[in-house]
Design a protein around this motif. Structure first.
Motif, PDB file in Angstrom:
ATOM      1  N   TYR A  40       0.819  -1.218   0.000  1.00 35.82           N
ATOM      2  CA  TYR A  40       0.000   0.000   0.000  1.00 35.82           C
ATOM      3  C   TYR A  40       0.852   1.266   0.000  1.00 35.82           C
ATOM      4  CZ  TYR A  40      -4.074  -2.897   0.448  1.00 35.82           C
ATOM      5  OH  TYR A  40      -5.044  -3.822   0.185  1.00 35.82           O
ATOM      6  N   ARG A  41       2.047   1.189   0.569  1.00 31.85           N
ATOM      7  CA  ARG A  41       2.959   2.339   0.472  1.00 31.85           C
ATOM      8  C   ARG A  41       3.360   2.578  -0.984  1.00 31.85           C
ATOM      9  NH1 ARG A  41       5.129   0.632   5.513  1.00 31.85           N
ATOM     10  NH2 ARG A  41       6.787  -0.558   4.501  1.00 31.85           N
ATOM     11  N   TYR A  42       3.619   1.496  -1.706  1.00 29.05           N
ATOM     12  CA  TYR A  42       3.943   1.641  -3.129  1.00 29.05           C
ATOM     13  C   TYR A  42       2.759   2.225  -3.897  1.00 29.05           C
ATOM     14  CZ  TYR A  42       8.375  -0.937  -2.863  1.00 29.05           C
ATOM     15  OH  TYR A  42       9.659  -1.325  -2.591  1.00 29.05           O
ATOM     16  N   LEU A  43       1.538   1.786  -3.568  1.00 27.82           N
ATOM     17  CA  LEU A  43       0.354   2.334  -4.228  1.00 27.82           C
ATOM     18  C   LEU A  43       0.265   3.846  -4.015  1.00 27.82           C
ATOM     19  CD1 LEU A  43      -2.803   0.060  -3.762  1.00 27.82           C
ATOM     20  CD2 LEU A  43      -1.637   0.632  -5.879  1.00 27.82           C
ATOM     21  N   GLU A  44       0.471   4.283  -2.771  1.00 29.04           N
ATOM     22  CA  GLU A  44       0.380   5.703  -2.436  1.00 29.04           C
ATOM     23  C   GLU A  44       1.440   6.517  -3.173  1.00 29.04           C
ATOM     24  OE1 GLU A  44       0.736   5.808   1.763  1.00 29.04           O
ATOM     25  OE2 GLU A  44      -1.235   4.888   2.144  1.00 29.04           O
ATOM     26  N   GLN A  45       2.577   5.872  -3.461  1.00 24.93           N
ATOM     27  CA  GLN A  45       3.679   6.554  -4.144  1.00 24.93           C
ATOM     28  C   GLN A  45       3.526   6.539  -5.667  1.00 24.93           C
ATOM     29  OE1 GLN A  45       7.069   4.400  -2.673  1.00 24.93           O
ATOM     30  NE2 GLN A  45       6.760   5.080  -0.561  1.00 24.93           N
ATOM     31  N   ASN A  46       2.374   6.041  -6.155  1.00 24.96           N
ATOM     32  CA  ASN A  46       2.115   5.948  -7.599  1.00 24.96           C
ATOM     33  C   ASN A  46       3.146   5.080  -8.317  1.00 24.96           C
ATOM     34  OD1 ASN A  46      -0.240   7.587  -7.749  1.00 24.96           O
ATOM     35  ND2 ASN A  46       1.051   9.398  -7.523  1.00 24.96           N
ATOM     36  N   ALA A  47       3.630   4.063  -7.632  1.00 24.67           N
ATOM     37  CA  ALA A  47       4.571   3.138  -8.257  1.00 24.67           C
ATOM     38  C   ALA A  47       3.872   2.366  -9.372  1.00 24.67           C
ATOM     39  CB  ALA A  47       5.123   2.166  -7.211  1.00 24.67           C
ATOM     40  N   GLU A  48       4.651   1.912 -10.334  1.00 26.08           N
ATOM     41  CA  GLU A  48       4.114   1.084 -11.400  1.00 26.08           C
ATOM     42  C   GLU A  48       3.974  -0.344 -10.879  1.00 26.08           C
ATOM     43  OE1 GLU A  48       2.956   1.773 -14.419  1.00 26.08           O
ATOM     44  OE2 GLU A  48       3.201   3.896 -13.947  1.00 26.08           O
ATOM     45  N   ILE A  49       2.729  -0.792 -10.672  1.00 27.96           N
ATOM     46  CA  ILE A  49       2.469  -2.109 -10.093  1.00 27.96           C
ATOM     47  C   ILE A  49       1.700  -2.955 -11.103  1.00 27.96           C
ATOM     48  CG2 ILE A  49       1.339  -3.384  -8.231  1.00 27.96           C
ATOM     49  CD1 ILE A  49       1.695  -0.963  -6.458  1.00 27.96           C
ATOM     50  N   SER A  50       2.180  -4.144 -11.323  1.00 28.78           N
ATOM     51  CA  SER A  50       1.469  -5.072 -12.214  1.00 28.78           C
ATOM     52  C   SER A  50       1.476  -6.459 -11.591  1.00 28.78           C
ATOM     53  CB  SER A  50       2.113  -5.111 -13.601  1.00 28.78           C
ATOM     54  OG  SER A  50       3.450  -5.563 -13.522  1.00 28.78           O
ATOM     55  N   THR A  51       0.398  -7.175 -11.831  1.00 31.32           N
ATOM     56  CA  THR A  51       0.303  -8.547 -11.344  1.00 31.32           C
ATOM     57  C   THR A  51       0.873  -9.500 -12.389  1.00 31.32           C
ATOM     58  OG1 THR A  51      -1.914  -8.760 -12.268  1.00 31.32           O
ATOM     59  CG2 THR A  51      -1.741  -8.047  -9.970  1.00 31.32           C
ATOM     60  N   SER A  52       1.233 -10.679 -11.964  1.00 32.04           N
ATOM     61  CA  SER A  52       1.757 -11.681 -12.868  1.00 32.04           C
ATOM     62  C   SER A  52       1.375 -13.052 -12.343  1.00 32.04           C
ATOM     63  CB  SER A  52       3.286 -11.560 -12.971  1.00 32.04           C
ATOM     64  OG  SER A  52       3.823 -12.552 -13.823  1.00 32.04           O
ATOM     65  N   GLN A  53       1.366 -14.047 -13.209  1.00 34.40           N
ATOM     66  CA  GLN A  53       1.119 -15.391 -12.732  1.00 34.40           C
ATOM     67  C   GLN A  53       2.447 -16.047 -12.358  1.00 34.40           C
ATOM     68  OE1 GLN A  53      -0.049 -18.428 -15.664  1.00 34.40           O
ATOM     69  NE2 GLN A  53       0.075 -16.858 -17.234  1.00 34.40           N
ATOM     70  N   PRO A  54       2.433 -17.002 -11.445  1.00 34.62           N
ATOM     71  CA  PRO A  54       3.680 -17.672 -11.055  1.00 34.62           C
ATOM     72  C   PRO A  54       4.319 -18.370 -12.253  1.00 34.62           C
ATOM     73  CG  PRO A  54       1.890 -18.208  -9.542  1.00 34.62           C
ATOM     74  CD  PRO A  54       1.272 -17.514 -10.708  1.00 34.62           C
ATOM     75  N   SER A  55       5.642 -18.445 -12.258  1.00 33.24           N
ATOM     76  CA  SER A  55       6.336 -19.129 -13.335  1.00 33.24           C
ATOM     77  C   SER A  55       6.055 -20.629 -13.260  1.00 33.24           C
ATOM     78  CB  SER A  55       7.839 -18.891 -13.235  1.00 33.24           C
ATOM     79  OG  SER A  55       8.368 -19.531 -12.082  1.00 33.24           O
ATOM     80  N   ILE A  56       6.231 -21.303 -14.385  1.00 36.02           N
ATOM     81  CA  ILE A  56       6.032 -22.755 -14.420  1.00 36.02           C
ATOM     82  C   ILE A  56       6.976 -23.429 -13.425  1.00 36.02           C
ATOM     83  CG2 ILE A  56       6.361 -24.801 -15.858  1.00 36.02           C
ATOM     84  CD1 ILE A  56       5.269 -23.185 -18.200  1.00 36.02           C
ATOM     85  N   ALA A  57       8.203 -22.953 -13.366  1.00 27.54           N
ATOM     86  CA  ALA A  57       9.175 -23.540 -12.441  1.00 27.54           C
ATOM     87  C   ALA A  57       8.724 -23.370 -10.990  1.00 27.54           C
ATOM     88  CB  ALA A  57      10.546 -22.897 -12.642  1.00 27.54           C
TER      89      ALA A  57
END
Length: 296
Positions: A50-67
């Protein structure tokens, strides 16, 4: 009788510490923040997120790697015969489809991936139900079939405090966001069958809470009529605000035991801080009511 392990991912809201207490396994979801990889509850905590959100950081979700997935499953299989894996809804991520392909290709009959359209509290509840079903003697194939049969027997309603992240994610136009901010419009979103969709627009958070209570009352009188349900709270607002929301729900639904939990970070990316939600899911007749003791 086969020994069946239950695995899920951190979108369920189950922390690594709670997973150890419950006796299941949680795959941490990856996030990219300012192009750096973080793993939920491993290298990224809720307050940090949430600190990153407040700082307008670039946040993206990803799926876990196959490994990461295969290593996670291989470790769980060291102590069991098979796995029932409950990922986040296929309607919100491709991680479920990827897990199904891996299970079919490399783990035939040893890993059963459940696509029961769940996220946050509903996903956590499915993991608890799967554990109870395994303890009753059901095998992985039977547990998967039963959980998927009840896939659509849940509702999540979310009151969003800011339009900033919906605009950023392209879910509303900049013009609509500007007008909504001036008029104090609070969208109420819903998750039905795994997708995050619009439900209602109201003036102010007070009216948003009223609208969510009405939605649950409608569900209890309609689609869930005659069936016992779980009512839960999920939130990205402050704990004080969440407790006030809990008291309001307890007054509206005095016969239900209501617990609170933070909303999944993958959903929080799209709605930001200050949101509150109510979760309603039908109890499985095969398990009945499952008591839940939250972490202290």
């Amino acid at each position: 009788m086969k020994k069946t392990a239950i695995t899920t991912d951190s979108n369920s809201g189950i922390t690594q510490a709670e997973a150890q207490r419950l006796g299941l396994h949680v795959l941490p979801m990856p996030f990219y923040i300012n192009e750096q990889l973080y793993l939920e509850d491993i290298t990224l905590s809720q307050p940090e997120f949430y600190r990153y959100l407040e700082q307008n950081a670039e946040i993206s979700t990803s799926q876990p790697s196959i490994a990461a997935v295969t290593e996670f499953w291989d470790k769980a299989l060291e102590d069991c015969d098979e796995i029932v894996h409950i990922p986040m809804s296929s309607g919100l991520s491709n991680s479920c489809e990827t897990a199904m392909m891996l299970a079919s290709a490399d783990y035939q009959g040893r890993v059963w991936v459940v696509d029961n359209k769940r996220i946050s509290w509903t996903q956590k509840q499915s993991a608890l139900e799967a554990m109870a079903l395994a303890q009753k003697g059901m095998d992985g194939r039977e547990i998967k079939a039963l959980l998927e049969r009840y896939a659509l027997e849940s509702s999540i309603y979310i009151a969003v405090d800011t339009l900033k992240y919906l605009k950023k994610g392209g879910r509303i136009t900049p013009a609509a966001a500007s007008i909504g901010a001036v008029l104090n419009i609070k969208p109420v979103l819903q998750i039905q069958g795994g997708k995050l969709d619009a439900f209602a627009k109201v003036r102010g958070m007070k009216q948003a809470r009223v609208r969510m209570i009405e939605a649950v009352q409608s569900d209890l009188a309609g689609r869930f009529a005659g069936s016992p349900v779980y009512l839960r709270i999920a939130y990205t607002c402050t704990e004080e605000e969440a407790l006030e929301w809990k008291q309001q729900l307890e007054a509206a639904f005095p016969n239900h035991e209501i617990y609170m939990d933070r909303l999944s970070l993958s959903v929080s990316c799209h709605i930001g801080a200050g949101a509150m939600a109510v979760v309603c899911s039908k109890q499985l007749p095969e398990t009945g009511f499952l008591a839940y003791r939250p972490m202290e």
